[in-house]
Design a protein around this motif. Structure first.
Motif, short mmCIF file in Angstrom:
data_model
loop_
_atom_site.label_atom_id
_atom_site.label_comp_id
_atom_site.label_asym_id
_atom_site.label_seq_id
_atom_site.Cartn_x
_atom_site.Cartn_y
_atom_site.Cartn_z
N TYR A 164 0.81 -1.22 0.00
CA TYR A 164 0.00 0.00 0.00
C TYR A 164 0.85 1.28 0.00
CZ TYR A 164 -3.43 -3.57 1.06
OH TYR A 164 -4.21 -4.70 1.01
N PRO A 165 1.88 1.38 0.86
CA PRO A 165 2.72 2.59 0.76
C PRO A 165 3.47 2.67 -0.57
CG PRO A 165 3.61 1.06 2.40
CD PRO A 165 2.24 0.58 2.04
N LEU A 166 3.82 1.52 -1.17
CA LEU A 166 4.48 1.55 -2.47
C LEU A 166 3.54 2.09 -3.56
CD1 LEU A 166 6.57 -1.77 -2.65
CD2 LEU A 166 7.43 0.58 -2.56
N VAL A 167 2.29 1.63 -3.53
CA VAL A 167 1.31 2.13 -4.50
C VAL A 167 1.09 3.62 -4.30
CG1 VAL A 167 -1.11 2.04 -5.22
CG2 VAL A 167 0.14 -0.09 -4.77
N ALA A 168 0.97 4.04 -3.04
CA ALA A 168 0.76 5.46 -2.75
C ALA A 168 1.95 6.29 -3.23
CB ALA A 168 0.56 5.67 -1.25
N ALA A 169 3.17 5.76 -3.02
CA ALA A 169 4.37 6.47 -3.48
C ALA A 169 4.39 6.57 -5.00
CB ALA A 169 5.62 5.75 -2.99
N GLY A 170 3.98 5.49 -5.67
CA GLY A 170 3.92 5.51 -7.13
C GLY A 170 2.93 6.55 -7.65
N LEU A 171 1.78 6.63 -6.99
CA LEU A 171 0.77 7.63 -7.39
C LEU A 171 1.30 9.04 -7.19
CD1 LEU A 171 -2.44 5.97 -5.86
CD2 LEU A 171 -1.80 6.05 -8.28
N LEU A 193 12.02 3.89 -9.70
CA LEU A 193 12.24 4.26 -8.30
C LEU A 193 11.66 3.23 -7.33
CD1 LEU A 193 11.61 8.13 -8.34
CD2 LEU A 193 13.79 6.90 -8.30
N LEU A 194 10.47 2.71 -7.62
CA LEU A 194 9.86 1.73 -6.72
C LEU A 194 10.60 0.40 -6.77
CD1 LEU A 194 6.03 2.38 -7.10
CD2 LEU A 194 7.60 3.25 -5.39
N THR A 195 11.08 0.04 -7.96
CA THR A 195 11.88 -1.19 -8.06
C THR A 195 13.18 -1.05 -7.29
OG1 THR A 195 10.96 -1.64 -10.27
CG2 THR A 195 12.97 -2.82 -9.66
N VAL A 200 16.73 -2.22 -2.72
CA VAL A 200 17.65 -1.66 -1.71
C VAL A 200 17.21 -2.01 -0.30
CG1 VAL A 200 18.50 0.50 -0.69
CG2 VAL A 200 18.43 0.22 -3.19
N PHE A 201 15.92 -1.91 -0.05
CA PHE A 201 15.43 -2.17 1.31
C PHE A 201 14.96 -3.61 1.51
CE2 PHE A 201 14.74 2.44 0.64
CZ PHE A 201 15.53 2.92 1.70
N GLY A 202 15.12 -4.43 0.48
CA GLY A 202 14.76 -5.84 0.61
C GLY A 202 13.30 -6.06 0.96
N LEU A 203 12.43 -5.30 0.30
CA LEU A 203 10.99 -5.39 0.61
C LEU A 203 10.41 -6.68 0.03
CD1 LEU A 203 9.91 -1.72 -0.19
CD2 LEU A 203 10.70 -2.68 1.98
N SER A 204 9.67 -7.38 0.85
CA SER A 204 9.05 -8.64 0.43
C SER A 204 7.63 -8.35 -0.07
CB SER A 204 9.02 -9.63 1.60
OG SER A 204 8.42 -10.85 1.19
N ASP A 328 15.48 -11.58 -15.66
CA ASP A 328 15.75 -11.56 -14.22
C ASP A 328 15.49 -10.18 -13.62
OD1 ASP A 328 16.49 -14.18 -14.37
OD2 ASP A 328 18.64 -13.77 -14.55
N VAL A 329 15.78 -9.12 -14.40
CA VAL A 329 15.54 -7.75 -13.92
C VAL A 329 14.04 -7.47 -13.90
CG1 VAL A 329 15.94 -5.31 -14.37
CG2 VAL A 329 17.77 -6.98 -14.79
N VAL A 330 13.37 -7.83 -14.98
CA VAL A 330 11.92 -7.60 -15.06
C VAL A 330 11.20 -8.33 -13.92
CG1 VAL A 330 9.85 -8.04 -16.45
CG2 VAL A 330 11.93 -7.20 -17.54
N ALA A 331 11.68 -9.52 -13.59
CA ALA A 331 11.00 -10.34 -12.59
C ALA A 331 10.97 -9.68 -11.21
CB ALA A 331 11.67 -11.71 -12.50
N ILE A 332 11.91 -8.74 -10.94
CA ILE A 332 11.94 -8.14 -9.60
C ILE A 332 11.14 -6.84 -9.51
CG2 ILE A 332 14.21 -9.16 -9.11
CD1 ILE A 332 15.45 -6.40 -9.61
N ILE A 333 10.55 -6.41 -10.63
CA ILE A 333 9.71 -5.20 -10.57
C ILE A 333 8.50 -5.48 -9.68
CG2 ILE A 333 8.23 -3.64 -11.91
CD1 ILE A 333 10.05 -4.12 -14.30
#
Length: 507
Positions: A164-171, A193-195, A200-204, A328-333
């Protein structure tokens, strides 16, 4: 010698600038087209995978189809900057084939649908777009916006709270970036930026790689192994026809929407032909087929500012490169980034002016009713063809009902040198809706022996009206009275002369 102005030159009507050559010569325009194609390619990946799952086929079929269709339509399509790829509408229509008959029949269905679309193009079916009212078009756009928004719910329900914070940041990024710079599309900045933040922060959080396996090889020529018999045709033809109609309808409606946004005109017949060719090629390379994509087209045209075929072509090329080379890069978006992009697309696609109280007060209730009905039917069935079909039928009925009330008959009884005469003046357009009760507006028993019907302020449009006039003459004859019909214009006189007395009226 008279100069030919652009308005008088039919070819200039379809000249859309900037052209491909103009974009190639301008670093600024070319950069915009390239970056737009990249954004669209990234957004296509999870959607193509999702639509493959809906159709019940391997995700690679959706991805290969999106690549083939985007590249093909870039050359053959009639609407520059429009994106065609695997779509949910088409997936829903042909899903039963893969489930009940297997992959070979599925691919054969896609190829036949493309052939049908080519035939439709040659028959000029695209010209029927002129009969789709504006209220249906607005309903179509609003319904698509709602469906695009609703399609994001699976990525927002039952997911880690970090989504949710990632979506909000994207918006927020996509809202603020255009105010700082438009050199780079805001959706691309948000995705990068979100990727980066997730890595960087290892977000799951759910990623593109979680949606399905990406292909590792180029698409290959695929000839479906089906018997070329009438039985095979009987199995796949209904699905192919439905896919062809849905694909053409969604593509032409999307083209019309882009025409309105860019204030340009596109070649609808060429677009229909291009869609057919793209589906044939998609099937021959093992793809699931598709049509124009409203969401990705809005990303390309509205969010990224693309205007030429370069962005469409590169969307397909980048898609293939991304899944094969940078898989491999696309998969982590994170999916949250793409959800944010699609939410912005849905908000910008919706026609907010159409639901403002001031607009609703000015708009005729019938127009609003058609728009709402189109939205409800489309969202309810998730089928654009059904929604638009319901809207067009409703618009026709309401229009016929409204026009029918514009017809009037006035009676005047007097006398001339030959004695008493009843004169009737018919005003308005006469067709099945307005002429059905025409016979009830004459005083058969009260009128004198001579009756004159003045048609100088009316026009006959169909056989129903001729039959009604024949019935009126017959009823007067049964009362021993004569009728003279006068004042018909040339077209009405010819039409009435050909049909009168041969329709069984009054018998």
């Amino acid at each position: 010698m008279t100069a030919v102005t652009p308005a008088a030159d039919p070819a200039s009507r379809y000249r859309i600038e900037p052209t491909v050559l103009q974009a190639l010569r301008s670093p600024r325009l070319l950069t915009r087209e390239v970056l737009a194609g990249l954004v669209v390619a990234i957004a296509l990946i999870p959607e193509a995978i999702a639509f493959s799952i809906i159709a019940g086929v391997d995700p690679r079929l959706g991805l290969f189809s999106s690549f083939v269709m985007a590249v093909t339509i870039a050359f053959l399509g009639g609407r520059p900057a429009m994106i065609s790829a695997a779509t949910g509408a088409v997936a829903l229509v042909i899903a039963p084939v893969a489930r009940d008959y297997g992959m070979d029949y599925f691919i054969a269905t896609v190829i036949l649908a493309g052939v049908f679309q080519v035939v439709f193009a040659l028959l000029g079916v695209a010209k029927l777009m002129r009969f789709i009212p504006r209220s249906v078009m607005v309903g179509f756009v609003n319904a698509l916006a709602i469906l695009i928004f609703a399609a994001q719910f699976p990525q927002l329900i039952g997911v880690p709270w970090l989504v949710y914070p990632l979506v909000a940041a994207g918006l927020l990024i996509m809202y603020l970036m255009p105010r700082l710079t438009k050199a780079v599309p805001a959706p691309l900045i948000a995705i990068v930026l979100l990727t980066a933040a997730a890595v960087v922060f290892g977000l799951s959080v759910p990623t593109v790689g979680d949606q399905g396996e990406l292909p590792e090889s180029l698409p290959e020529l695929f000839i479906p192994n089906v018997p070329l018999t009438g039985e095979t045709f009987a199995i796949i033809a209904p699905f192919s026809a439905a896919m062809a109609v849905v694909g053409i309808l969604e593509s032409l409606m999307t083209a019309k929407l882009v025409d309105d946004i860019t204030d340009t005109h596109s070649r609808k017949t060429r677009e229909t032909l291009g869609q057919g060719a793209a589906n044939v090629l998609s099937g021959l390379f093992g793809g699931m087929g598709g049509c124009a994509m409203i969401g990705q087209t809005m990303i390309n045209v509205k969010a990224s500012g693309a205007r030429t075929r370069i962005s469409t072509f590169l969307a397909g090329v980048f898609l293939l490169i991304l899944v094969l080379v940078f898989g491999d890069v696309v998969a982590i978006i994170p999916m949250a980034a793409l959800v944010a992009v699609m939410i912005v697309v849905s908000i910008s696609t919706f026609d907010w002016h159409s639901v403002r109280p001031s607009t609703l007060r000015r708009m005729p209730k019938s127009e609003t009713a058609v728009m709402v009905l189109t939205v409800v039917a489309t969202v309810w069935t998730h089928n654009l063809a059904v929604g638009v079909g319901v809207g067009v039928v409703a618009a026709m009925i309401l229009f016929a009902r409204r026009v029918a009330h514009f017809t009037s008959v006035t009676r005047e009884v007097g006398a001339d040198g030959d004695g008493p005469v009843a004169r009737y003046a018919v005003d308005g357009e006469l067709f099945f809706a307005s002429s059905n009760d025409l016979t009830t507006q004459f005083a058969y028993t009260q009128d004198p022996e001579r009756v004159v019907i003045d048609m100088s302020r009316s026009h006959i449009w169909d056989a129903s009206t001729v039959a009604a006039l024949d019935a009126i003459v017959t009823k007067y004859a049964q009362h021993g009275k004569s009728v003279v019909i006068e004042g018909m214009n040339d077209a009405t006189t010819d039409f009435h002369g050909r049909l009168s007395g041969g329709l069984g009226a009054g018998h």
